[in-house]
Design a protein around this motif. Structure first.
Motif, PDB file in Angstrom:
ATOM      1  N   ASP B  99      53.774 -65.344 -16.801  1.00  0.00           N
ATOM      2  CA  ASP B  99      53.814 -66.712 -17.338  1.00  0.00           C
ATOM      3  C   ASP B  99      55.151 -66.998 -18.019  1.00  0.00           C
ATOM      4  N   ASN B 100      55.812 -65.935 -18.479  1.00  0.00           N
ATOM      5  CA  ASN B 100      57.089 -66.102 -19.171  1.00  0.00           C
ATOM      6  C   ASN B 100      58.284 -65.720 -18.300  1.00  0.00           C
ATOM      7  N   GLY B 101      58.061 -65.705 -16.986  1.00  0.00           N
ATOM      8  CA  GLY B 101      59.188 -65.579 -16.068  1.00  0.00           C
ATOM      9  C   GLY B 101      59.685 -64.171 -15.831  1.00  0.00           C
ATOM     10  N   VAL B 102      58.934 -63.169 -16.282  1.00  0.00           N
ATOM     11  CA  VAL B 102      59.352 -61.782 -16.042  1.00  0.00           C
ATOM     12  C   VAL B 102      59.002 -61.386 -14.608  1.00  0.00           C
ATOM     13  N   GLU B 103      59.955 -60.756 -13.932  1.00  0.00           N
ATOM     14  CA  GLU B 103      59.740 -60.291 -12.560  1.00  0.00           C
ATOM     15  C   GLU B 103      59.066 -58.922 -12.614  1.00  0.00           C
ATOM     16  N   LEU B 104      57.891 -58.842 -12.023  1.00  0.00           N
ATOM     17  CA  LEU B 104      57.117 -57.593 -12.049  1.00  0.00           C
ATOM     18  C   LEU B 104      57.273 -56.843 -10.731  1.00  0.00           C
ATOM     19  N   ILE B 105      57.353 -55.531 -10.833  1.00  0.00           N
ATOM     20  CA  ILE B 105      57.283 -54.692  -9.635  1.00  0.00           C
ATOM     21  C   ILE B 105      55.819 -54.524  -9.243  1.00  0.00           C
ATOM     22  N   ASP B 106      54.977 -54.299 -10.248  1.00  0.00           N
ATOM     23  CA  ASP B 106      53.530 -54.208 -10.034  1.00  0.00           C
ATOM     24  C   ASP B 106      52.872 -55.405 -10.703  1.00  0.00           C
ATOM     25  N   ARG B 107      52.314 -56.300  -9.889  1.00  0.00           N
ATOM     26  CA  ARG B 107      51.707 -57.501 -10.475  1.00  0.00           C
ATOM     27  C   ARG B 107      50.284 -57.238 -10.954  1.00  0.00           C
ATOM     28  N   GLN B 108      49.742 -56.104 -10.533  1.00  0.00           N
ATOM     29  CA  GLN B 108      48.407 -55.683 -10.998  1.00  0.00           C
ATOM     30  C   GLN B 108      48.517 -54.267 -11.532  1.00  0.00           C
ATOM     31  N   PRO B 109      47.698 -53.910 -12.533  1.00  0.00           N
ATOM     32  CA  PRO B 109      47.685 -52.520 -12.991  1.00  0.00           C
ATOM     33  C   PRO B 109      47.319 -51.587 -11.847  1.00  0.00           C
ATOM     34  N   ARG B 110      47.960 -50.430 -11.813  1.00  0.00           N
ATOM     35  CA  ARG B 110      47.571 -49.410 -10.846  1.00  0.00           C
ATOM     36  C   ARG B 110      47.427 -48.090 -11.586  1.00  0.00           C
TER      37      ARG B 110
END
Lengths: 142, 142
Positions: B99-110
């Motif tokens: 929501d704050n514009g951070v680019e995630l490598i993992d968008r879901q917990p793994r």
């Protein structure tokens, strides 16, 4: 094997990162996670800010002029810079490390941020990691 | 300003470094400081070892084949690799970051080392720092 001469790393004192002038990441860490700066000091060519996380700190190194932080940014870009461990008796630890072939940047403790005694070991001796050792000054609790 | 939606970084869960096959630095840290490996896991192309220091761990990533650790070594050489922070509710933190514009490598917990839930954010969003977030599994105390 227990060996009384082996120094103990009490804790990770801080994990440092380097960034360009403007301290964008310090601001971003405050926005995203509420991290606050609890101390700030100017040194030659950089500003050092300490942000508490658990029993450790993040240390933000902002390049503000020519110096070790700017030259690190030029060589390696922004990001993680070094890790600092707290020890009880820094002078004794430095002797122990030299006796064991570790290449030291600072062969004697010197006064660093927060008034603590600090010394750096060369990344060549620690698999590419710039390692700082910190003996906390009794007058400064962090 | 207090904001209930801002997630708290409870502690630095671990500081990771990458090294070539042979885990020379892990052996050196044992010799120099008595650091011991308290858990070890094999993953695709690397072995991950956890060495406790205070309330944190060092995480040694030994490249044993092709994979993310070897490619990191090829790009950046050995040394500091990432820093991991413990949070309470990883899924909520990931939503907050997106929501704050951070680019995630993992968008879901793994599921990661030690059975913990983990996710990585892209260094582009954290000033060149590869950031991992960890929600400790209740079944694994570390």
């Amino acid at each position: 094997m227990a060996d009384a001469a082996v120094p103990v790393l009490r804790r990770i004192h801080h994990v440092a990162f380097a960034e360009e002038e403007g301290a964008v990441l310090v601001g971003r860490l405050r926005e995203l996670f509420g991290l606050e700066v609890d101390s700030e000091e100017s040194a030659l060519g950089f500003v050092e800010r300490m942000l508490p996380v658990g029993e450790c700190h993040l240390q933000a190194l902002e390049a503000t002029g020519e110096g070790v932080v700017r030259s690190s940014l030029a060589r390696r870009g922004p990001g993680l810079h070094h890790v600092a461990f707290e020890v009880d008796d820094l002078a004794a630890v430095l002797r122990h490390l030299e006796d064991n072939g570790v290449e030291l940047i600072d062969r004697q403790p010197r006064r660093g941020g927060g008034g603590h005694l600090i010394a750096f070991a060369h990344p060549r001796s620690f698999g590419g990691i710039l390692v700082e050792l910190v003996e906390a000054s009794p007058s400064v609790p962090s």
